[in-house]
Design a protein around this motif. Structure first.
Motif, PDB file in Angstrom:
ATOM      1  N   THR A   2       3.044 -20.487   1.441  1.00  0.00           N
ATOM      2  CA  THR A   2       3.334 -19.158   2.192  1.00  0.00           C
ATOM      3  C   THR A   2       4.471 -18.591   1.412  1.00  0.00           C
ATOM      4  OG1 THR A   2       2.957 -20.088   4.262  1.00  0.00           O
ATOM      5  CG2 THR A   2       4.315 -18.094   4.371  1.00  0.00           C
ATOM      6  N   SER A   3       5.254 -19.510   0.710  1.00  0.00           N
ATOM      7  CA  SER A   3       6.298 -18.638  -0.280  1.00  0.00           C
ATOM      8  C   SER A   3       5.713 -18.050  -1.435  1.00  0.00           C
ATOM      9  CB  SER A   3       7.553 -19.603  -0.553  1.00  0.00           C
ATOM     10  OG  SER A   3       8.121 -20.167   0.437  1.00  0.00           O
ATOM     11  N   VAL A   4       4.824 -18.679  -2.166  1.00  0.00           N
ATOM     12  CA  VAL A   4       4.106 -18.043  -3.126  1.00  0.00           C
ATOM     13  C   VAL A   4       3.236 -16.976  -2.703  1.00  0.00           C
ATOM     14  CG1 VAL A   4       2.303 -18.635  -4.852  1.00  0.00           C
ATOM     15  CG2 VAL A   4       3.936 -20.416  -4.209  1.00  0.00           C
ATOM     16  N   LEU A   5       2.568 -16.745  -1.648  1.00  0.00           N
ATOM     17  CA  LEU A   5       1.795 -15.596  -1.304  1.00  0.00           C
ATOM     18  C   LEU A   5       3.044 -14.591  -0.713  1.00  0.00           C
ATOM     19  CD1 LEU A   5      -0.933 -17.182   0.914  1.00  0.00           C
ATOM     20  CD2 LEU A   5      -1.203 -16.245  -1.216  1.00  0.00           C
ATOM     21  N   THR A   6       3.917 -14.914  -0.329  1.00  0.00           N
ATOM     22  CA  THR A   6       4.833 -13.819  -0.049  1.00  0.00           C
ATOM     23  C   THR A   6       5.675 -13.190  -1.057  1.00  0.00           C
ATOM     24  OG1 THR A   6       5.431 -15.061   2.011  1.00  0.00           O
ATOM     25  CG2 THR A   6       7.039 -13.209   1.360  1.00  0.00           C
ATOM     26  N   ALA A   7       5.810 -14.228  -2.130  1.00  0.00           N
ATOM     27  CA  ALA A   7       6.231 -13.508  -3.552  1.00  0.00           C
ATOM     28  C   ALA A   7       5.250 -12.522  -4.007  1.00  0.00           C
ATOM     29  CB  ALA A   7       6.509 -14.757  -4.454  1.00  0.00           C
ATOM     30  N   LEU A   8       3.977 -13.150  -4.170  1.00  0.00           N
ATOM     31  CA  LEU A   8       3.024 -12.437  -4.706  1.00  0.00           C
ATOM     32  C   LEU A   8       2.990 -10.745  -4.268  1.00  0.00           C
ATOM     33  CD1 LEU A   8       0.085 -14.571  -5.698  1.00  0.00           C
ATOM     34  CD2 LEU A   8       1.836 -13.768  -7.244  1.00  0.00           C
ATOM     35  N   LEU A   9       2.790 -10.890  -2.832  1.00  0.00           N
ATOM     36  CA  LEU A   9       2.838  -9.672  -1.882  1.00  0.00           C
ATOM     37  C   LEU A   9       3.994  -8.724  -2.315  1.00  0.00           C
ATOM     38  CD1 LEU A   9       1.013  -7.813  -0.062  1.00  0.00           C
ATOM     39  CD2 LEU A   9       2.487  -9.202   1.816  1.00  0.00           C
ATOM     40  N   ALA A  10       5.201  -9.524  -2.338  1.00  0.00           N
ATOM     41  CA  ALA A  10       6.328  -8.656  -2.508  1.00  0.00           C
ATOM     42  C   ALA A  10       6.209  -8.015  -4.099  1.00  0.00           C
ATOM     43  CB  ALA A  10       7.597  -9.392  -2.364  1.00  0.00           C
ATOM     44  N   VAL A  11       5.863  -8.847  -5.020  1.00  0.00           N
ATOM     45  CA  VAL A  11       5.802  -8.180  -6.315  1.00  0.00           C
ATOM     46  C   VAL A  11       4.801  -7.104  -6.425  1.00  0.00           C
ATOM     47  CG1 VAL A  11       4.866  -8.856  -8.654  1.00  0.00           C
ATOM     48  CG2 VAL A  11       6.471 -10.345  -7.417  1.00  0.00           C
ATOM     49  N   VAL A  12       3.630  -7.236  -5.953  1.00  0.00           N
ATOM     50  CA  VAL A  12       2.800  -6.167  -5.980  1.00  0.00           C
ATOM     51  C   VAL A  12       3.124  -4.921  -5.163  1.00  0.00           C
ATOM     52  CG1 VAL A  12       0.342  -5.447  -5.020  1.00  0.00           C
ATOM     53  CG2 VAL A  12       0.698  -7.720  -5.766  1.00  0.00           C
ATOM     54  N   ILE A  13       3.439  -5.043  -4.085  1.00  0.00           N
ATOM     55  CA  ILE A  13       4.501  -3.881  -3.262  1.00  0.00           C
ATOM     56  C   ILE A  13       5.300  -3.087  -4.211  1.00  0.00           C
ATOM     57  CG2 ILE A  13       5.412  -3.101  -1.520  1.00  0.00           C
ATOM     58  CD1 ILE A  13       3.965  -5.172   0.268  1.00  0.00           C
ATOM     59  N   ALA A  14       6.216  -3.936  -4.879  1.00  0.00           N
ATOM     60  CA  ALA A  14       7.487  -3.597  -5.624  1.00  0.00           C
ATOM     61  C   ALA A  14       6.810  -2.808  -6.802  1.00  0.00           C
ATOM     62  CB  ALA A  14       8.439  -4.433  -5.796  1.00  0.00           C
ATOM     63  N   ALA A  15       5.750  -3.332  -7.477  1.00  0.00           N
ATOM     64  CA  ALA A  15       5.362  -2.856  -8.897  1.00  0.00           C
ATOM     65  C   ALA A  15       4.389  -1.476  -8.529  1.00  0.00           C
ATOM     66  CB  ALA A  15       4.369  -4.021  -9.167  1.00  0.00           C
ATOM     67  N   GLY A  16       3.593  -1.498  -7.503  1.00  0.00           N
ATOM     68  CA  GLY A  16       3.075  -0.440  -7.213  1.00  0.00           C
ATOM     69  C   GLY A  16       4.197   0.653  -6.709  1.00  0.00           C
ATOM     70  N   SER A  17       5.111   0.374  -5.960  1.00  0.00           N
ATOM     71  CA  SER A  17       6.156   1.723  -5.641  1.00  0.00           C
ATOM     72  C   SER A  17       6.614   2.159  -6.774  1.00  0.00           C
ATOM     73  CB  SER A  17       7.031   1.056  -4.519  1.00  0.00           C
ATOM     74  OG  SER A  17       6.292   0.470  -3.373  1.00  0.00           O
ATOM     75  N   ALA A  18       7.082   1.246  -7.682  1.00  0.00           N
ATOM     76  CA  ALA A  18       7.818   1.575  -8.828  1.00  0.00           C
ATOM     77  C   ALA A  18       6.765   2.564  -9.725  1.00  0.00           C
ATOM     78  CB  ALA A  18       8.183   0.479  -9.555  1.00  0.00           C
ATOM     79  N   ILE A  19       5.521   1.963  -9.924  1.00  0.00           N
ATOM     80  CA  ILE A  19       4.499   3.158 -10.892  1.00  0.00           C
ATOM     81  C   ILE A  19       4.339   4.424 -10.185  1.00  0.00           C
ATOM     82  CG2 ILE A  19       2.376   3.193 -11.482  1.00  0.00           C
ATOM     83  CD1 ILE A  19       2.272   0.077 -11.909  1.00  0.00           C
ATOM     84  N   VAL A  20       4.407   4.382  -8.852  1.00  0.00           N
ATOM     85  CA  VAL A  20       4.120   5.616  -8.194  1.00  0.00           C
ATOM     86  C   VAL A  20       5.310   6.548  -8.191  1.00  0.00           C
ATOM     87  CG1 VAL A  20       3.858   6.763  -5.993  1.00  0.00           C
ATOM     88  CG2 VAL A  20       2.505   4.756  -6.439  1.00  0.00           C
ATOM     89  N   LEU A  21       6.338   5.955  -8.029  1.00  0.00           N
ATOM     90  CA  LEU A  21       7.617   6.802  -8.120  1.00  0.00           C
ATOM     91  C   LEU A  21       7.996   7.392  -9.777  1.00  0.00           C
ATOM     92  CD1 LEU A  21      10.454   7.768  -7.122  1.00  0.00           C
ATOM     93  CD2 LEU A  21      11.363   5.568  -7.587  1.00  0.00           C
ATOM     94  N   ALA A  22       7.446   6.314 -10.757  1.00  0.00           N
ATOM     95  CA  ALA A  22       7.708   6.666 -12.066  1.00  0.00           C
ATOM     96  C   ALA A  22       6.834   7.973 -12.548  1.00  0.00           C
ATOM     97  CB  ALA A  22       7.520   5.575 -12.951  1.00  0.00           C
ATOM     98  N   GLU A  23       5.615   7.750 -12.064  1.00  0.00           N
ATOM     99  CA  GLU A  23       4.382   8.848 -12.325  1.00  0.00           C
ATOM    100  C   GLU A  23       4.765   9.946 -11.698  1.00  0.00           C
ATOM    101  OE1 GLU A  23       2.196   8.903 -14.414  1.00  0.00           O
ATOM    102  OE2 GLU A  23       2.366   6.709 -15.092  1.00  0.00           O
ATOM    103  N   ALA A  24       5.324   9.987 -10.629  1.00  0.00           N
ATOM    104  CA  ALA A  24       5.603  11.420  -9.783  1.00  0.00           C
ATOM    105  C   ALA A  24       6.888  11.889 -10.278  1.00  0.00           C
ATOM    106  CB  ALA A  24       6.299  11.055  -8.319  1.00  0.00           C
ATOM    107  N   LEU A  25       7.829  11.444 -10.828  1.00  0.00           N
ATOM    108  CA  LEU A  25       9.037  11.778 -11.632  1.00  0.00           C
ATOM    109  C   LEU A  25       8.420  12.575 -12.864  1.00  0.00           C
ATOM    110  CD1 LEU A  25      11.661   9.289 -10.978  1.00  0.00           C
ATOM    111  CD2 LEU A  25      11.531  11.599  -9.986  1.00  0.00           C
ATOM    112  N   HIS A  26       7.397  11.831 -13.471  1.00  0.00           N
ATOM    113  CA  HIS A  26       7.099  12.174 -14.926  1.00  0.00           C
ATOM    114  C   HIS A  26       6.235  13.372 -14.630  1.00  0.00           C
ATOM    115  CE1 HIS A  26       5.145  12.239 -18.835  1.00  0.00           C
ATOM    116  NE2 HIS A  26       3.906  12.173 -18.215  1.00  0.00           N
TER     117      HIS A  26
END
Length: 401
Positions: A2-26
């Protein structure tokens, strides 16, 4: 699990949010960059390092806060810290390069009066190299300090830093000298990028300047590579240190009968009929008159060194053609004075000198023309340097039977 899946889900959400924010600012910065050079350079240069930094930082925070405990957590977090440090250094370097590019964009070097632009470009280029090198060194040092073993090693090395610095200074003496010379050239205005110089007997243009060497583009497209310390220790000619406009000469040798005023008018006609001349100086003077010829020097001016070279060749060509077409009798010539040979008097017969006797001086020879005869001191010198007279040898004719 469960910890591994939680980590993967958190990583995907964080990376996706960061990419969306960076592209919007760009996108926003790119739209605003149509009216601002600074924002346009930011959108073009800093987009990728900002995206990488924001994404890696978001992933690190997600793993640290939401992943919980899982096998290899410490190793993953340490790797993410290293990535954050590297991406942050990339972003800082990109921002500094943007500021330097904006400073260079305000000054053009492809115009005749480009002295300040070339000075600024030289300083910015040298600072850019120092900046990049400094960022790389600091980044590597910070990344190494995240390892406990290296941190302990660094503390032990600080104790012997004095000896290490002395050894390093002796080993890199020439390199450090070139680095200091490069910084001195950047801020002393002794030489700049695109300056026209004469070094080692070669005429060329400063093409590139680094902290360790200077590349000079020779007029025939060769490259002369010199250490930066060369320009601080040896003399060289800088034709464009104070202004891009320069003076040059074209010299020809003609006969003494050559008319100077018509040739001066021809020079003025040549300069006024070409766009290479900048309208400042057009002078013809006699600079030498020895050896049976006179030397004419045409002094002309041009807006830059390349135009001056072509103008000098054009002036020399037109003056030579004018002399050959209009005053061919003024071409250089050699004169000789041929006179009949004078008769020579017959040589006087030579009187053999007896052994031990000095030749008698003529009655018309003055005393100051005779060294070993004529006066008492002359006779004394003759006896001293000539030696005693040899006795006469007996004749052998009476001994024959």
């Amino acid at each position: 699990m469960t910890s591994v899946l939680t980590a993967l889900l958190a990583v995907v959400i964080a990376a996706g949010s960061a990419i969306v924010l960076a592209e919007a600012l760009h996108w926003i910065v790119k739209r605003l960059g149509r009216r601002s050079i600074l924002l346009n350079e930011l959108a073009a240069t800093a987009h990728r390092p900002f995206l990488a930094t924001l994404t890696v930082f978001a992933v690190q925070q997600a793993v640290r806060g939401f992943a919980g405990d899982f096998p290899g957590r410490d190793l993953v977090l340490h790797g993410l810290v290293l990535l954050v440090i590297a991406s942050a250094a990339w972003l800082v370097g990109a921002l500094l390069l943007v500021l330097e590019d904006v400073a260079l964009a305000r000054w053009r070097v492809d115009v005749p009066d480009n002295l300040r632009a070339r000075r600024l470009k030289t300083q910015v280029v040298m600072l850019r190299r120092v900046t990049v090198a400094g960022i790389v060194v600091v980044t590597v040092g910070v990344m190494l300090m995240t390892f406990p073993a290296v941190r302990a090693l660094g503390v032990s090395l600080l104790a012997s830093a004095g000896l290490v610095s002395v050894v390093a200074a002796l080993a890199a003496q020439s390199t450090l000298g070139n680095l200091i010379a490069g910084l001195q050239l950047a801020f002393s205005d002794a030489v700049r990028i695109d300056d026209v110089v004469v070094v080692e007997g070669e005429w060329g243009r400063i093409e590139e300047m680094t902290l360790t060497y200077v590349a000079v583009q020779i007029w025939d497209d060769r490259r002369l590579i010199l250490p930066t310390s060369y320009f601080t220790t040896k003399p060289f000619q800088n034709w464009t240190r104070t202004d891009s406009a320069v003076l040059g000469t074209a010299e020809i040798d003609v006969d003494w009968s050559a008319p100077v005023e018509p040739m001066r008018a021809e020079l003025r006609s040549v300069c006024e009929g070409t766009e290479l001349w900048d309208g400042r100086v057009c002078v013809l003077q006699v600079t030498d008159a020895v050896g049976g010829m006179i030397r004419l020097r045409a002094l002309v001016s041009a807006g830059d060194a390349g135009s001056l070279w072509d103008l000098r060749c054009l002036v020399r060509e037109r003056l030579v053609a004018w002399v050959f077409e209009h005053r061919r009798d003024s071409l250089p010539r050699l004169r000789a004075d041929v006179a009949p040979a004078e008769p020579t008097e017959p040589a006087e017969p030579r009187i053999p000198m007896q052994a031990g006797r000095r030749p008698a001086a003529g009655p018309d020879a003055p005393d100051d023309a005779r060294v070993f005869s004529g006066a008492g001191d002359g006779d004394e010198r003759a006896a001293t340097f000539g030696g005693p007279e040899e006795p006469a040898r007996p004749s052998t004719s009476g001994m024959r039977q």
